[in-house]
Scaffold this active site. Structure first.
Site, PDB file in Angstrom:
ATOM      1  N   SER A 142       1.228  -1.080   0.420  1.00 48.67           N
ATOM      2  CA  SER A 142       0.220  -0.142  -0.186  1.00 48.67           C
ATOM      3  C   SER A 142       1.175   1.347   0.083  1.00 48.67           C
ATOM      4  CB  SER A 142      -0.904   0.022   1.113  1.00 48.67           C
ATOM      5  OG  SER A 142      -1.505   1.517   1.248  1.00 48.67           O
ATOM      6  N   TYR A 155      -1.935  -1.609  10.355  1.00 45.46           N
ATOM      7  CA  TYR A 155      -2.045  -1.883   8.920  1.00 45.46           C
ATOM      8  C   TYR A 155      -0.796  -1.280   8.325  1.00 45.46           C
ATOM      9  CZ  TYR A 155      -3.994  -1.249   3.919  1.00 45.46           C
ATOM     10  OH  TYR A 155      -4.524  -1.174   2.650  1.00 45.46           O
TER      11      TYR A 155
HETATM   12  P1  NAI Z   1     -12.065  -6.470  -0.360  1.00 46.39           P
HETATM   13  O1  NAI Z   1     -12.277  -6.105   0.989  1.00 46.39           O
HETATM   14  O2  NAI Z   1     -12.134  -6.114  -1.296  1.00 46.39           O
HETATM   15  O3  NAI Z   1     -11.440  -7.645  -0.651  1.00 46.39           O
HETATM   16  C1  NAI Z   1     -10.184  -8.679   0.188  1.00 46.39           C
HETATM   17  C2  NAI Z   1     -10.671  -9.954   0.206  1.00 46.39           C
HETATM   18  O4  NAI Z   1     -10.017 -10.523   1.129  1.00 46.39           O
HETATM   19  C3  NAI Z   1     -11.736 -10.766   0.432  1.00 46.39           C
HETATM   20  O5  NAI Z   1     -12.158 -11.956  -0.859  1.00 46.39           O
HETATM   21  C4  NAI Z   1     -11.799 -11.172   1.659  1.00 46.39           C
HETATM   22  O6  NAI Z   1     -12.631 -12.286   1.557  1.00 46.39           O
HETATM   23  C5  NAI Z   1     -10.674 -11.340   1.533  1.00 46.39           C
HETATM   24  N1  NAI Z   1      -9.934 -12.562   2.984  1.00 46.39           N
HETATM   25  C6  NAI Z   1     -10.074 -11.829   3.991  1.00 46.39           C
HETATM   26  N2  NAI Z   1      -9.366 -12.199   5.099  1.00 46.39           N
HETATM   27  C7  NAI Z   1      -9.142 -13.427   4.252  1.00 46.39           C
HETATM   28  C8  NAI Z   1      -7.853 -14.397   5.030  1.00 46.39           C
HETATM   29  N3  NAI Z   1      -7.862 -14.690   6.626  1.00 46.39           N
HETATM   30  N4  NAI Z   1      -7.968 -15.521   4.121  1.00 46.39           N
HETATM   31  C9  NAI Z   1      -7.879 -15.776   2.499  1.00 46.39           C
HETATM   32  N5  NAI Z   1      -8.976 -14.112   2.641  1.00 46.39           N
HETATM   33  C10 NAI Z   1      -8.828 -13.219   2.938  1.00 46.39           C
HETATM   34  O7  NAI Z   1     -10.058  -5.568  -0.318  1.00 46.39           O
HETATM   35  P2  NAI Z   1      -8.759  -4.384  -1.059  1.00 46.39           P
HETATM   36  O8  NAI Z   1      -9.386  -2.931  -0.952  1.00 46.39           O
HETATM   37  O9  NAI Z   1      -9.312  -5.297  -2.641  1.00 46.39           O
HETATM   38  O10 NAI Z   1      -8.091  -4.819  -0.349  1.00 46.39           O
HETATM   39  C11 NAI Z   1      -7.512  -6.162  -1.202  1.00 46.39           C
HETATM   40  C12 NAI Z   1      -5.728  -5.767  -0.426  1.00 46.39           C
HETATM   41  O11 NAI Z   1      -5.185  -4.343  -1.170  1.00 46.39           O
HETATM   42  C13 NAI Z   1      -5.092  -5.971   1.404  1.00 46.39           C
HETATM   43  O12 NAI Z   1      -4.300  -6.088   0.938  1.00 46.39           O
HETATM   44  C14 NAI Z   1      -5.738  -4.601   0.907  1.00 46.39           C
HETATM   45  O13 NAI Z   1      -5.047  -4.043   1.666  1.00 46.39           O
HETATM   46  C15 NAI Z   1      -4.878  -3.531  -0.190  1.00 46.39           C
HETATM   47  N6  NAI Z   1      -4.971  -2.411  -0.778  1.00 46.39           N
HETATM   48  C16 NAI Z   1      -5.550  -2.007  -0.586  1.00 46.39           C
HETATM   49  C17 NAI Z   1      -6.230  -0.405  -1.187  1.00 46.39           C
HETATM   50  C18 NAI Z   1      -8.038   0.009  -0.840  1.00 46.39           C
HETATM   51  O14 NAI Z   1      -7.998   1.511  -1.320  1.00 46.39           O
HETATM   52  N7  NAI Z   1      -8.978  -0.526  -1.619  1.00 46.39           N
HETATM   53  C19 NAI Z   1      -4.918  -0.223  -1.127  1.00 46.39           C
HETATM   54  C20 NAI Z   1      -4.048  -0.267  -1.306  1.00 46.39           C
HETATM   55  C21 NAI Z   1      -3.744  -1.556  -0.701  1.00 46.39           C
END
Ligand code: NAI
Length: 260
Positions: A142, A155
């Site tokens: 991130s 985080y």
């Molecule tokens: P999201 O909430 O849309 O998707 C996250 C996914 O991870 C979900 O499908 C969830 O079921 C799964 N998940 C959660 N805990 C889990 C576990 N213990 N084992 C397996 N799967 C698990 O979130 P998003 O935004 O797509 O985030 C994805 C990655 O991107 C994360 O690591 C987040 O920190 C990172 N990120 C997101 C940003 C944003 O602005 N959305 C910015 C920078 C980084």
């Protein structure tokens, strides 16, 4: 940028950024494993890819559970014959000032982001190191791998840790043709971010519009959200890059929020 014949395992790929990476990788010709704690959503994404003519598999995986990670990774190799790309992407967000941050929440954050990255990497390397097959490991960092924000102690600490892990893997993996990178997105409108907007407004005592304009986009050069497509195209570029010249790097996709 093609991934024909490659096999990718993407964690947290049932939603948001991970899902878009899976769709883009599949369109580039890779067989993709959608690994997620939410199996029904993972299978839905896999079905979507298969309906479009791609190769995909939904895999139940809690990235904090070593057995689940090892078994899920083995199932992917049994289904597709090899493993070339790991995208360690699963993540959650819990916001609170340090003084109110529960130790249980702190540990949960480190478990998913840091332990999950370690466990999935270790499992993937069993196959990538075999006969020096090689591969690419991409961690979803991130801008918070480089910057700090209030309310995000766990985080920010976890996302900084991924830089260290990726750099060690770049050094250890080179002899086995394994490369590693961290992608560092700015704010992307996914369920993870949509949940934070009212929470941050409440904690900071400002409106939701102010959270978006000032907190989330205030440091970008143009006030624009990064998109899942922006991040997925970066992940495609890194996975498809043809040589080992690029390894151990962090790529910041953030509309200039953070410049290196
Ligand atoms: P999201 O909430 O849309 O998707 C996250 C996914 O991870 C979900 O499908 C969830 O079921 C799964 N998940 C959660 N805990 C889990 C576990 N213990 N084992 C397996 N799967 C698990 O979130 P998003 O935004 O797509 O985030 C994805 C990655 O991107 C994360 O690591 C987040 O920190 C990172 N990120 C997101 C940003 C944003 O602005 N959305 C910015 C920078 C980084």
């Amino acid at each position: 940028m093609q991934l024909t014949g490659k096999v990718a395992l993407i964690t947290g790929a049932a939603s948001g950024i991970g899902k878009e990476i899976a769709l883009v990788y599949a369109r580039a010709g890779a067989a993709v494993a959608i690994a997620d704690i939410n199996l029904s959503a993972a299978q839905k994404t896999a079905d979507e890819i298969k309906a479009a003519g791609g190769k995909a598999l939904g895999v139940a995986m809690d990235v904090t559970d070593e057995d689940a990670v090892n078994n899920g990774t083995r199932a992917v190799v049994e289904a597709f014959g090899q493993l070339d790309i790991l995208v360690s992407n699963a993540g959650i967000q819990i916001v609170n000032p340090i003084v109110d941050y529960s130790y249980a929440d702190w540990k949960k954050m480190q478990a998913i982001h840091v332990d999950g990255a370690f466990l999935t990497t270790k499992a993937a390397l069993q196959y990538m190191y075999k006969d020096d097959h090689g591969g690419t490991v991409i961690y979803m960092g991130s801008v918070h791998s480089h910057e700090a924000s209030p309310l995000k102690s766990a985080y920010v600490a976890a996302k900084h840790a991924l830089l260290g892990l990726a750099r060690v893997l770049a050094k250890e993996g080179a002899a086995h043709n394994v490369r590693s990178h961290v992608i560092c997105p700015g704010f992307v409108r996914t369920p993870l971010v949509d949940k934070q907007i009212p929470e941050q407004a409440h904690e900071l005592g400002i409106s939701e519009q102010e959270v978006i304009k000032n907190v989330m986009l205030g440091h970008t050069v143009d006030g624009i959200f990064t998109t899942v497509e922006d991040v997925a195209q970066t992940a495609l570029f890194l996975a498809a890059f043809p040589s080992s010249a690029l390894t151990g790097q962090s790529f910041i996709v953030s509309h200039g929020w953070h410049m290196q």
